[in-house]
Design a protein around this motif. Sequence first.
Motif, PDB file in Angstrom:
ATOM      1  N   LEU A   2       0.808  -1.214   0.000  1.00 25.28           N
ATOM      2  CA  LEU A   2       0.000   0.000   0.000  1.00 25.28           C
ATOM      3  C   LEU A   2       0.842   1.266   0.000  1.00 25.28           C
ATOM      4  CD1 LEU A   2      -2.958   0.869   0.067  1.00 25.28           C
ATOM      5  CD2 LEU A   2      -2.855   0.751   2.573  1.00 25.28           C
ATOM      6  N   ASP A   3       2.074   1.182   0.517  1.00 22.26           N
ATOM      7  CA  ASP A   3       2.889   2.394   0.653  1.00 22.26           C
ATOM      8  C   ASP A   3       3.465   2.918  -0.669  1.00 22.26           C
ATOM      9  OD1 ASP A   3       4.635   0.246   0.515  1.00 22.26           O
ATOM     10  OD2 ASP A   3       5.748   0.774   2.323  1.00 22.26           O
ATOM     11  N   THR A   4       3.263   2.211  -1.785  1.00 25.49           N
ATOM     12  CA  THR A   4       3.663   2.747  -3.101  1.00 25.49           C
ATOM     13  C   THR A   4       2.482   2.839  -4.063  1.00 25.49           C
ATOM     14  OG1 THR A   4       4.246   0.631  -4.141  1.00 25.49           O
ATOM     15  CG2 THR A   4       5.977   1.727  -2.858  1.00 25.49           C
ATOM     16  N   LEU A   5       1.305   2.503  -3.591  1.00 24.17           N
ATOM     17  CA  LEU A   5       0.154   2.404  -4.486  1.00 24.17           C
ATOM     18  C   LEU A   5      -0.363   3.757  -4.972  1.00 24.17           C
ATOM     19  CD1 LEU A   5      -1.900   0.615  -5.915  1.00 24.17           C
ATOM     20  CD2 LEU A   5      -3.251   0.581  -3.812  1.00 24.17           C
ATOM     21  N   LEU A   6      -0.382   4.768  -4.136  1.00 24.35           N
ATOM     22  CA  LEU A   6      -0.973   6.049  -4.528  1.00 24.35           C
ATOM     23  C   LEU A   6      -0.307   6.667  -5.763  1.00 24.35           C
ATOM     24  CD1 LEU A   6      -3.115   8.224  -3.956  1.00 24.35           C
ATOM     25  CD2 LEU A   6      -1.464   9.304  -2.416  1.00 24.35           C
ATOM     26  N   PRO A   7       1.024   6.873  -5.772  1.00 20.56           N
ATOM     27  CA  PRO A   7       1.618   7.457  -6.976  1.00 20.56           C
ATOM     28  C   PRO A   7       1.480   6.550  -8.205  1.00 20.56           C
ATOM     29  CG  PRO A   7       3.335   6.881  -5.406  1.00 20.56           C
ATOM     30  CD  PRO A   7       2.023   6.685  -4.718  1.00 20.56           C
ATOM     31  N   ALA A   8       1.598   5.240  -8.015  1.00 15.54           N
ATOM     32  CA  ALA A   8       1.466   4.315  -9.149  1.00 15.54           C
ATOM     33  C   ALA A   8       0.059   4.388  -9.738  1.00 15.54           C
ATOM     34  CB  ALA A   8       1.797   2.894  -8.713  1.00 15.54           C
ATOM     35  N   PHE A   9      -0.940   4.430  -8.879  1.00 13.20           N
ATOM     36  CA  PHE A   9      -2.326   4.483  -9.336  1.00 13.20           C
ATOM     37  C   PHE A   9      -2.600   5.786 -10.101  1.00 13.20           C
ATOM     38  CE2 PHE A   9      -6.788   5.658  -8.622  1.00 13.20           C
ATOM     39  CZ  PHE A   9      -7.413   4.585  -9.240  1.00 13.20           C
ATOM     40  N   ILE A  10      -2.165   6.912  -9.537  1.00 12.65           N
ATOM     41  CA  ILE A  10      -2.402   8.209 -10.184  1.00 12.65           C
ATOM     42  C   ILE A  10      -1.715   8.271 -11.547  1.00 12.65           C
ATOM     43  CG2 ILE A  10      -1.975  10.698 -10.041  1.00 12.65           C
ATOM     44  CD1 ILE A  10      -2.284  10.410  -6.975  1.00 12.65           C
ATOM     45  N   LEU A  57      -4.083   6.987  14.170  1.00 14.76           N
ATOM     46  CA  LEU A  57      -4.102   7.993  13.104  1.00 14.76           C
ATOM     47  C   LEU A  57      -3.415   7.468  11.846  1.00 14.76           C
ATOM     48  CD1 LEU A  57      -4.890  10.804  12.178  1.00 14.76           C
ATOM     49  CD2 LEU A  57      -2.745  11.659  13.131  1.00 14.76           C
ATOM     50  N   VAL A  58      -2.295   6.773  12.038  1.00 14.49           N
ATOM     51  CA  VAL A  58      -1.571   6.182  10.904  1.00 14.49           C
ATOM     52  C   VAL A  58      -2.452   5.140  10.223  1.00 14.49           C
ATOM     53  CG1 VAL A  58       0.411   4.741  10.278  1.00 14.49           C
ATOM     54  CG2 VAL A  58       0.709   6.638  11.877  1.00 14.49           C
ATOM     55  N   LYS A  59      -3.095   4.286  11.015  1.00 11.98           N
ATOM     56  CA  LYS A  59      -3.981   3.251  10.461  1.00 11.98           C
ATOM     57  C   LYS A  59      -5.116   3.888   9.672  1.00 11.98           C
ATOM     58  CE  LYS A  59      -7.096  -0.485  11.823  1.00 11.98           C
ATOM     59  NZ  LYS A  59      -6.809  -1.439  10.785  1.00 11.98           N
ATOM     60  N   LYS A  60      -5.714   4.937  10.237  1.00 11.58           N
ATOM     61  CA  LYS A  60      -6.835   5.614   9.568  1.00 11.58           C
ATOM     62  C   LYS A  60      -6.394   6.212   8.225  1.00 11.58           C
ATOM     63  CE  LYS A  60     -10.657   8.572  10.885  1.00 11.58           C
ATOM     64  NZ  LYS A  60     -11.233   9.427  11.903  1.00 11.58           N
ATOM     65  N   THR A  61      -5.191   6.778   8.187  1.00 14.22           N
ATOM     66  CA  THR A  61      -4.670   7.377   6.953  1.00 14.22           C
ATOM     67  C   THR A  61      -4.461   6.320   5.880  1.00 14.22           C
ATOM     68  OG1 THR A  61      -3.564   9.106   8.227  1.00 14.22           O
ATOM     69  CG2 THR A  61      -2.801   8.770   5.978  1.00 14.22           C
ATOM     70  N   TRP A  62      -3.763   5.215   6.233  1.00 10.14           N
ATOM     71  CA  TRP A  62      -3.516   4.155   5.250  1.00 10.14           C
ATOM     72  C   TRP A  62      -4.821   3.508   4.807  1.00 10.14           C
ATOM     73  CZ3 TRP A  62       0.534   4.424   2.559  1.00 10.14           C
ATOM     74  CH2 TRP A  62       1.775   4.788   3.107  1.00 10.14           C
ATOM     75  N   GLU A  63      -5.749   3.338   5.737  1.00  5.41           N
ATOM     76  CA  GLU A  63      -7.032   2.730   5.381  1.00  5.41           C
ATOM     77  C   GLU A  63      -7.811   3.630   4.425  1.00  5.41           C
ATOM     78  OE1 GLU A  63      -9.294  -0.005   4.637  1.00  5.41           O
ATOM     79  OE2 GLU A  63      -8.071  -0.580   6.353  1.00  5.41           O
ATOM     80  N   ALA A  64      -7.678   4.945   4.592  1.00  2.00           N
ATOM     81  CA  ALA A  64      -8.347   5.878   3.673  1.00  2.00           C
ATOM     82  C   ALA A  64      -7.794   5.716   2.253  1.00  2.00           C
ATOM     83  CB  ALA A  64      -8.174   7.318   4.163  1.00  2.00           C
ATOM     84  N   PHE A  65      -6.449   5.598   2.144  1.00  2.00           N
ATOM     85  CA  PHE A  65      -5.841   5.359   0.823  1.00  2.00           C
ATOM     86  C   PHE A  65      -6.360   4.048   0.227  1.00  2.00           C
ATOM     87  CE2 PHE A  65      -1.997   7.996   2.178  1.00  2.00           C
ATOM     88  CZ  PHE A  65      -2.361   9.073   1.396  1.00  2.00           C
ATOM     89  N   ALA A  66      -6.411   3.011   1.068  1.00  4.07           N
ATOM     90  CA  ALA A  66      -6.866   1.700   0.592  1.00  4.07           C
ATOM     91  C   ALA A  66      -8.310   1.766   0.111  1.00  4.07           C
ATOM     92  CB  ALA A  66      -6.718   0.666   1.706  1.00  4.07           C
ATOM     93  N   TYR A 118      -1.642  -4.192  -8.339  1.00  7.20           N
ATOM     94  CA  TYR A 118      -1.362  -4.055  -6.909  1.00  7.20           C
ATOM     95  C   TYR A 118      -0.897  -5.395  -6.355  1.00  7.20           C
ATOM     96  CZ  TYR A 118      -2.203  -3.194  -1.928  1.00  7.20           C
ATOM     97  OH  TYR A 118      -2.074  -3.070  -0.552  1.00  7.20           O
ATOM     98  N   ASP A 119       0.307  -5.423  -5.812  1.00  8.97           N
ATOM     99  CA  ASP A 119       0.895  -6.609  -5.192  1.00  8.97           C
ATOM    100  C   ASP A 119       0.846  -6.401  -3.683  1.00  8.97           C
ATOM    101  OD1 ASP A 119       2.578  -8.480  -4.010  1.00  8.97           O
ATOM    102  OD2 ASP A 119       4.153  -8.279  -5.510  1.00  8.97           O
ATOM    103  N   ALA A 120      -0.113  -7.045  -3.028  1.00 11.09           N
ATOM    104  CA  ALA A 120      -0.263  -6.915  -1.573  1.00 11.09           C
ATOM    105  C   ALA A 120       0.517  -8.030  -0.891  1.00 11.09           C
ATOM    106  CB  ALA A 120      -1.738  -6.966  -1.192  1.00 11.09           C
ATOM    107  N   HIS A 121       1.751  -7.725  -0.511  1.00 12.17           N
ATOM    108  CA  HIS A 121       2.594  -8.716   0.177  1.00 12.17           C
ATOM    109  C   HIS A 121       2.002  -9.120   1.514  1.00 12.17           C
ATOM    110  CE1 HIS A 121       6.827  -8.040  -1.731  1.00 12.17           C
ATOM    111  NE2 HIS A 121       5.908  -8.309  -2.623  1.00 12.17           N
ATOM    112  N   GLU A 122       1.242  -8.204   2.110  1.00 15.30           N
ATOM    113  CA  GLU A 122       0.695  -8.424   3.445  1.00 15.30           C
ATOM    114  C   GLU A 122      -0.581  -7.601   3.589  1.00 15.30           C
ATOM    115  OE1 GLU A 122       3.932  -7.075   5.816  1.00 15.30           O
ATOM    116  OE2 GLU A 122       3.846  -5.061   5.023  1.00 15.30           O
ATOM    117  N   PHE A 123      -1.268  -7.787   4.684  1.00 11.66           N
ATOM    118  CA  PHE A 123      -2.452  -6.991   5.000  1.00 11.66           C
ATOM    119  C   PHE A 123      -1.929  -5.732   5.688  1.00 11.66           C
ATOM    120  CE2 PHE A 123      -7.043  -7.555   6.743  1.00 11.66           C
ATOM    121  CZ  PHE A 123      -7.382  -6.325   6.221  1.00 11.66           C
ATOM    122  N   PHE A 124      -1.516  -4.770   4.865  1.00 13.83           N
ATOM    123  CA  PHE A 124      -0.731  -3.614   5.306  1.00 13.83           C
ATOM    124  C   PHE A 124      -1.366  -2.856   6.465  1.00 13.83           C
ATOM    125  CE2 PHE A 124       1.074   0.634   5.082  1.00 13.83           C
ATOM    126  CZ  PHE A 124       2.412   0.392   4.820  1.00 13.83           C
TER     127      PHE A 124
END
Length: 198
Positions: free
Chosen positions: A90-98, A126-135, A109-115
């Motif tokens: 998930l930590d590289t998905l936003l720029p790749a998607f855009i 707060l960190v979880k909420k931010t990443w979940e919003a991107f997801a 999207y290659d999800a190695h884990e349940f990020f």
Amino acid sequence: MKRIICTVTNDLNFDQRMIRICTSLSAVGFDVLLVGRQLPFSPRLEKQSYRQKRFRLFFNKGKLFYLEYNVRLFFYLFFARFDALCAVDLDTLLPAFIISKIKGKPCVYDAHEFFTEVPEVVERPLVKKTWEAFAQLIIPRLKYAYTVCDSIAVVFFEKYSTPFEVIRNVPVKKERPTIRDKKADPFILIYQGVLNEG
């Protein structure tokens, strides 16, 4: 020859899964570029059958690291030529998607884990909420996605309504050494990698 760029946030020498994936893609004729980062203690890149690029960053952890890496990755991908992007985790998905939307190219999207459920994220609301919003924003809009096992694929489908294929994370097959007398040698198990809680 089709060009694929794979993106990760780690040092490329030590990511055995990405080495296997990129080597396999290269072996069947793809021009593969793996993009990651260079840490202050990173050794030289080992020669591979695919191309590699690492960013040197000012920040190597925390929010500023993710912000800097994603901005750098966005601009790098904007000017790069490719036929498909593969965002690893998930930590590289936003720029790749855009960028894939801007250029009209596929984003995988290659999800190695349940990020959003790893301890480093779960224990920081707060960190979880931010990443979940991107997801929640991106994953339901993806056409191509895969993960490491059936159980995570099921969870992702239930959570994001996106089907995930499964590509298991297994080592490259090698011939087994001759087994010696069990009484003479103790059983030794060597584990390489990191095992997260849960």
